[in-house]
Motif scaffolding. Structure first.
Motif, PDB file in Angstrom:
ATOM      1  N   THR A 220       0.835  -1.212   0.000  1.00  6.28           N
ATOM      2  CA  THR A 220       0.000   0.000   0.000  1.00  6.28           C
ATOM      3  C   THR A 220       0.865   1.256   0.000  1.00  6.28           C
ATOM      4  OG1 THR A 220      -1.753  -1.148   1.208  1.00  6.28           O
ATOM      5  CG2 THR A 220      -1.791   1.255   1.263  1.00  6.28           C
ATOM      6  N   ARG A 221       1.925   1.253   0.814  1.00  9.57           N
ATOM      7  CA  ARG A 221       2.794   2.427   0.918  1.00  9.57           C
ATOM      8  C   ARG A 221       3.537   2.682  -0.391  1.00  9.57           C
ATOM      9  NH1 ARG A 221       5.999   0.873   4.925  1.00  9.57           N
ATOM     10  NH2 ARG A 221       4.403   1.493   6.408  1.00  9.57           N
ATOM     11  N   ILE A 222       4.085   1.619  -1.004  1.00 13.94           N
ATOM     12  CA  ILE A 222       4.860   1.844  -2.228  1.00 13.94           C
ATOM     13  C   ILE A 222       3.945   2.253  -3.379  1.00 13.94           C
ATOM     14  CG2 ILE A 222       4.893  -0.510  -3.150  1.00 13.94           C
ATOM     15  CD1 ILE A 222       7.854   1.967  -3.001  1.00 13.94           C
ATOM     16  N   CYS A 223       2.716   1.752  -3.397  1.00 10.96           N
ATOM     17  CA  CYS A 223       1.773   2.179  -4.436  1.00 10.96           C
ATOM     18  C   CYS A 223       1.442   3.664  -4.288  1.00 10.96           C
ATOM     19  CB  CYS A 223       0.493   1.343  -4.376  1.00 10.96           C
ATOM     20  SG  CYS A 223       0.674  -0.332  -5.029  1.00 10.96           S
ATOM     21  N   ALA A 224       1.244   4.111  -3.044  1.00 14.88           N
ATOM     22  CA  ALA A 224       0.933   5.522  -2.814  1.00 14.88           C
ATOM     23  C   ALA A 224       2.109   6.409  -3.208  1.00 14.88           C
ATOM     24  CB  ALA A 224       0.570   5.740  -1.342  1.00 14.88           C
ATOM     25  N   LEU A 225       3.322   5.985  -2.879  1.00 13.79           N
ATOM     26  CA  LEU A 225       4.501   6.771  -3.227  1.00 13.79           C
ATOM     27  C   LEU A 225       4.753   6.760  -4.732  1.00 13.79           C
ATOM     28  CD1 LEU A 225       6.847   5.769  -0.290  1.00 13.79           C
ATOM     29  CD2 LEU A 225       6.039   8.086  -0.801  1.00 13.79           C
ATOM     30  N   ALA A 226       4.471   5.651  -5.371  1.00 13.81           N
ATOM     31  CA  ALA A 226       4.615   5.595  -6.822  1.00 13.81           C
ATOM     32  C   ALA A 226       3.651   6.566  -7.488  1.00 13.81           C
ATOM     33  CB  ALA A 226       4.365   4.170  -7.323  1.00 13.81           C
ATOM     34  N   ARG A 227       2.434   6.606  -6.987  1.00 13.04           N
ATOM     35  CA  ARG A 227       1.450   7.538  -7.549  1.00 13.04           C
ATOM     36  C   ARG A 227       1.852   8.987  -7.277  1.00 13.04           C
ATOM     37  NH1 ARG A 227      -3.397   7.004  -9.687  1.00 13.04           N
ATOM     38  NH2 ARG A 227      -3.498   4.773  -9.248  1.00 13.04           N
ATOM     39  N   GLU A 228       2.353   9.240  -6.079  1.00 13.06           N
ATOM     40  CA  GLU A 228       2.775  10.597  -5.720  1.00 13.06           C
ATOM     41  C   GLU A 228       3.925  11.084  -6.593  1.00 13.06           C
ATOM     42  OE1 GLU A 228       5.329  12.587  -2.117  1.00 13.06           O
ATOM     43  OE2 GLU A 228       3.857  11.044  -1.565  1.00 13.06           O
ATOM     44  N   THR A 229       4.880  10.198  -6.859  1.00 14.52           N
ATOM     45  CA  THR A 229       6.081  10.600  -7.592  1.00 14.52           C
ATOM     46  C   THR A 229       5.981  10.350  -9.095  1.00 14.52           C
ATOM     47  OG1 THR A 229       7.097   8.427  -7.225  1.00 14.52           O
ATOM     48  CG2 THR A 229       7.546  10.151  -5.583  1.00 14.52           C
ATOM     49  N   GLY A 230       4.982   9.562  -9.506  1.00 13.26           N
ATOM     50  CA  GLY A 230       4.856   9.212 -10.913  1.00 13.26           C
ATOM     51  C   GLY A 230       5.855   8.166 -11.373  1.00 13.26           C
ATOM     52  N   ARG A 231       6.469   7.461 -10.437  1.00  9.67           N
ATOM     53  CA  ARG A 231       7.518   6.475 -10.745  1.00  9.67           C
ATOM     54  C   ARG A 231       6.912   5.084 -10.899  1.00  9.67           C
ATOM     55  NH1 ARG A 231      13.098   6.274  -9.679  1.00  9.67           N
ATOM     56  NH2 ARG A 231      13.949   4.447 -10.762  1.00  9.67           N
ATOM     57  N   ARG A 232       7.313   4.365 -11.926  1.00  4.72           N
ATOM     58  CA  ARG A 232       6.868   2.989 -12.128  1.00  4.72           C
ATOM     59  C   ARG A 232       7.647   2.064 -11.201  1.00  4.72           C
ATOM     60  NH1 ARG A 232       8.671   2.118 -17.907  1.00  4.72           N
ATOM     61  NH2 ARG A 232      10.347   3.422 -17.075  1.00  4.72           N
ATOM     62  N   VAL A 233       6.940   1.154 -10.544  1.00  3.43           N
ATOM     63  CA  VAL A 233       7.602   0.171  -9.694  1.00  3.43           C
ATOM     64  C   VAL A 233       7.039  -1.215 -10.001  1.00  3.43           C
ATOM     65  CG1 VAL A 233       8.056   1.836  -7.849  1.00  3.43           C
ATOM     66  CG2 VAL A 233       6.021   0.397  -7.739  1.00  3.43           C
ATOM     67  N   HIS A 234       7.791  -2.204  -9.586  1.00  3.42           N
ATOM     68  CA  HIS A 234       7.457  -3.608  -9.828  1.00  3.42           C
ATOM     69  C   HIS A 234       7.541  -4.326  -8.490  1.00  3.42           C
ATOM     70  CE1 HIS A 234       7.205  -7.411 -11.943  1.00  3.42           C
ATOM     71  NE2 HIS A 234       8.390  -7.801 -11.505  1.00  3.42           N
ATOM     72  N   VAL A 235       6.406  -4.733  -7.944  1.00  5.02           N
ATOM     73  CA  VAL A 235       6.386  -5.359  -6.623  1.00  5.02           C
ATOM     74  C   VAL A 235       6.686  -6.856  -6.783  1.00  5.02           C
ATOM     75  CG1 VAL A 235       5.101  -5.705  -4.499  1.00  5.02           C
ATOM     76  CG2 VAL A 235       4.693  -3.659  -5.865  1.00  5.02           C
ATOM     77  N   LEU A 236       7.749  -7.286  -6.128  1.00  6.78           N
ATOM     78  CA  LEU A 236       8.234  -8.649  -6.278  1.00  6.78           C
ATOM     79  C   LEU A 236       7.477  -9.639  -5.404  1.00  6.78           C
ATOM     80  CD1 LEU A 236      12.041  -7.796  -6.184  1.00  6.78           C
ATOM     81  CD2 LEU A 236      10.729  -8.446  -8.222  1.00  6.78           C
ATOM     82  N   HIS A 237       7.566 -10.897  -5.783  1.00  7.42           N
ATOM     83  CA  HIS A 237       7.064 -12.063  -5.039  1.00  7.42           C
ATOM     84  C   HIS A 237       5.809 -11.768  -4.202  1.00  7.42           C
ATOM     85  CE1 HIS A 237       9.760 -10.047  -2.286  1.00  7.42           C
ATOM     86  NE2 HIS A 237      10.833 -10.717  -2.630  1.00  7.42           N
ATOM     87  N   ILE A 238       4.746 -11.386  -4.888  1.00  9.42           N
ATOM     88  CA  ILE A 238       3.464 -11.205  -4.208  1.00  9.42           C
ATOM     89  C   ILE A 238       3.062 -12.530  -3.569  1.00  9.42           C
ATOM     90  CG2 ILE A 238       1.014 -10.720  -4.554  1.00  9.42           C
ATOM     91  CD1 ILE A 238       2.795  -8.272  -4.710  1.00  9.42           C
ATOM     92  N   SER A 239       2.666 -12.471  -2.291  1.00  4.17           N
ATOM     93  CA  SER A 239       2.395 -13.708  -1.552  1.00  4.17           C
ATOM     94  C   SER A 239       0.980 -13.772  -0.973  1.00  4.17           C
ATOM     95  CB  SER A 239       3.409 -13.861  -0.409  1.00  4.17           C
ATOM     96  OG  SER A 239       3.265 -12.797   0.527  1.00  4.17           O
ATOM     97  N   THR A 240       0.210 -12.676  -1.090  1.00  4.53           N
ATOM     98  CA  THR A 240      -1.111 -12.653  -0.469  1.00  4.53           C
ATOM     99  C   THR A 240      -2.195 -12.278  -1.478  1.00  4.53           C
ATOM    100  OG1 THR A 240      -1.360 -10.309   0.147  1.00  4.53           O
ATOM    101  CG2 THR A 240       0.084 -11.641   1.532  1.00  4.53           C
ATOM    102  N   ARG A 241      -3.362 -12.828  -1.267  1.00  6.87           N
ATOM    103  CA  ARG A 241      -4.506 -12.429  -2.093  1.00  6.87           C
ATOM    104  C   ARG A 241      -4.936 -11.001  -1.755  1.00  6.87           C
ATOM    105  NH1 ARG A 241      -9.862 -15.571   0.368  1.00  6.87           N
ATOM    106  NH2 ARG A 241      -9.827 -14.564   2.407  1.00  6.87           N
ATOM    107  N   ASP A 242      -4.589 -10.536  -0.533  1.00  5.25           N
ATOM    108  CA  ASP A 242      -5.032  -9.221  -0.069  1.00  5.25           C
ATOM    109  C   ASP A 242      -4.354  -8.074  -0.810  1.00  5.25           C
ATOM    110  OD1 ASP A 242      -6.419 -10.754   1.776  1.00  5.25           O
ATOM    111  OD2 ASP A 242      -4.896 -10.519   3.324  1.00  5.25           O
ATOM    112  N   GLU A 243      -3.178  -8.323  -1.373  1.00  7.50           N
ATOM    113  CA  GLU A 243      -2.481  -7.268  -2.105  1.00  7.50           C
ATOM    114  C   GLU A 243      -3.049  -7.029  -3.500  1.00  7.50           C
ATOM    115  OE1 GLU A 243       2.112  -7.599  -1.287  1.00  7.50           O
ATOM    116  OE2 GLU A 243       1.158  -9.546  -0.922  1.00  7.50           O
ATOM    117  N   LEU A 244      -3.757  -8.003  -4.042  1.00 10.94           N
ATOM    118  CA  LEU A 244      -4.179  -7.917  -5.443  1.00 10.94           C
ATOM    119  C   LEU A 244      -5.121  -6.751  -5.734  1.00 10.94           C
ATOM    120  CD1 LEU A 244      -4.531 -11.724  -6.145  1.00 10.94           C
ATOM    121  CD2 LEU A 244      -2.661 -10.213  -6.822  1.00 10.94           C
TER     122      LEU A 244
END
Length: 452
Positions: A220-244
């Protein structure tokens, strides 16, 4: 057209997965590039490859491995790691910066690239790690030849690689333009919850200590910061259904990965069977999370598969939990484990190709790889979808000598690995000498005089 030229290599009679789907066509290769796709049964070639009954896929790119060199070569090294990759049908790897020393500066990157010369069996690139030490130089560092991007550790880091405070994360994201991969676990929550295992516990407590909320908070935090800065990020090894749902709501900036382990193993069974061999970060979780990740694959929320190959010796893994290190090997088993899922109907072959070739090329802006089209590198993962094999210890090339999938029977097997028109693996044996070269990217600097 093919009658007027001599090919270096022609692959005959295979079922080829192109951007148009599955086609029964031949492929002609000249100077390491795909030169023609069509009927080449009468073409002249220096070498032919009978692919009858086989499927030819774009070369699999494993965009998350830890090959431990320099500094931790007792676990793995670049020669053994890339050999394991080639034996498993992988044509290219991106290696992570948490070696000793950490990969932080140009000289660290160049050291790894030089170590690969005449030793690496696959093409390769390396991530530089974000750190307080190199924060001001990231925009220049990320554009160096052979650099896959800037890796951000929000949790579970080595050396000086931890970047957990919002102001530090914001500084990293604003200093550069390429997509950055992120290990997203909330470090504060991990520290607070460590008390539940500090004095010793069964490894099945690993997903309780490093719970789903730790992943959700960080994502949640990295998505908010990516949106704030306009930077593309790639979240590695997703392990939970809750993040989707969080990732889905931010798809214009965020891509994500999961691993064969998280799609195949589930708690508590894997911890009961494997003990600390099933321990990795973020953890393998319950069946509901595993099934949720498959839903993310089917709906296209998950963009790529990476092995997160992170070997440790059996002696190290034999330490009592939680002193035991997290991580498991996986680069050699990625293709067979996932082809078994293809055969079980969990995903289509075309979706597998998208997750392991089209996806990495698209996410990281890789030049001339990831698709079977004319003009691209002649990288192919040749597989027998009908072949049944048991993953055995004597097949594994990693120095650590074990796999969480050892003893598992799979249907679907890599039978050849071809890199830039060179057959480097055939029928379970490495062929010739290591010919791996640095992967090229569309958005990095090409030194003057370097050929494309």
């Amino acid at each position: 057209m093919s009658n007027s030229q001599v090919f270096d290599l022609v692959l005959l009679g295979g079922t080829v997965v192109t951007p148009a789907g599955q086609e029964r066509v031949d492929i002609g290769v000249i100077k390491g590039k795909i030169a023609e796709i069509g009927d080449l049964s009468s073409a002249e070639a220096a070498e032919t490859f009978d692919a009858g009954g086989l499927h030819i896929l774009p070369g699999v790119i494993d965009s998350q491995v830890h090959f431990r060199e320099p500094g931790l070569e007792h676990k793995e090294d670049l020669a053994c790691g890339t050999a394991a990759a080639a034996l498993g049908g992988v044509t290219g790897i991106f290696e992570m910066p948490n070696t000793q020393p950490n990969t932080l500066f140009e000289e660290d990157l160049n050291d790894k690239l030089s170590r690969c010369e005449n030793r690496a069996w696959t093409d390769h690139a390396f991530f530089i790690g974000a750190s307080d030490e190199n924060m001001d130089d990231l925009a220049e560092l990320e554009r160096l030849p052979g650099c896959a991007g800037i890796k951000i550790f929000m949790g579970s880091s080595t050396g000086s690689l931890l970047v957990e405070q919002p102001e530090a994360l914001r500084a990293v994201l604003t200093n550069g333009t390429r997509r950055s991969p992120v290990h997203a676990e909330d470090e504060q929550r991990l520290r607070e919850r460590f008390e539940m295992v500090r004095d010793g516990a069964h490894p099945k407590m690993h997903p309780e200590w490093r719970d789903a909320e730790a992943a959700v908070l960080a994502t949640t935090r990295i998505c908010a910061l990516a949106r704030e800065t306009g930077r593309r990020v790639h979240v590695l090894h997703i392990s939970t259904r809750d993040e989707l749902p969080i990732l889905e709501a931010n798809k214009e900036l965020i891509t994500c990965e999961t691993t064969p382990q998280h799609l195949t193993l589930s708690a508590p069974d894997c911890y009961e069977r494997l003990g600390t061999l099933a321990q990795m970060n973020p953890p393998v979780r319950s069946e509901e999370h595993r099934l949720g990740l498959w839903e993310g694959v089917r709906r296209g929320i998950i963009d790529v598969l990476g092995s997160d190959h992170a070997p440790h010796t059996l002696e190290e893994k034999g330490k009592p939990y939680p002193q035991s290190p997290s991580g498991m090997p996986g680069v050699q088993t990625l293709v067979p484990v996932m082809l078994d899922h293809v055969n079980k109907g969990n995903l289509t072959l075309e979706r597998f190709v998208d997750l392991t070739a089209h996806g990495p090329a698209r996410i990281y802006n890789i030049a001339s790889k990831g698709r079977i089209v004319c003009g691209y590198d002649a990288d192919f993962t040749v597989v027998d979808l009908e072949r049944r094999e048991v993953i055995s210890k004597d097949w594994l090339a990693s120095k650590c000598g074990w796999s969480p999938f050892e003893g598992v029977e799979v249907k679907g097997w890599p039978v050849s690995t071809i890199i830039r028109g060179n057959i480097v693996m055939r029928d379970g044996e490495l062929v010739g000498d290591p010919i791996g070269q640095p992967v090229r990217f569309e958005d990095t600097i090409v030194p003057t005089g370097r050929e494309d």
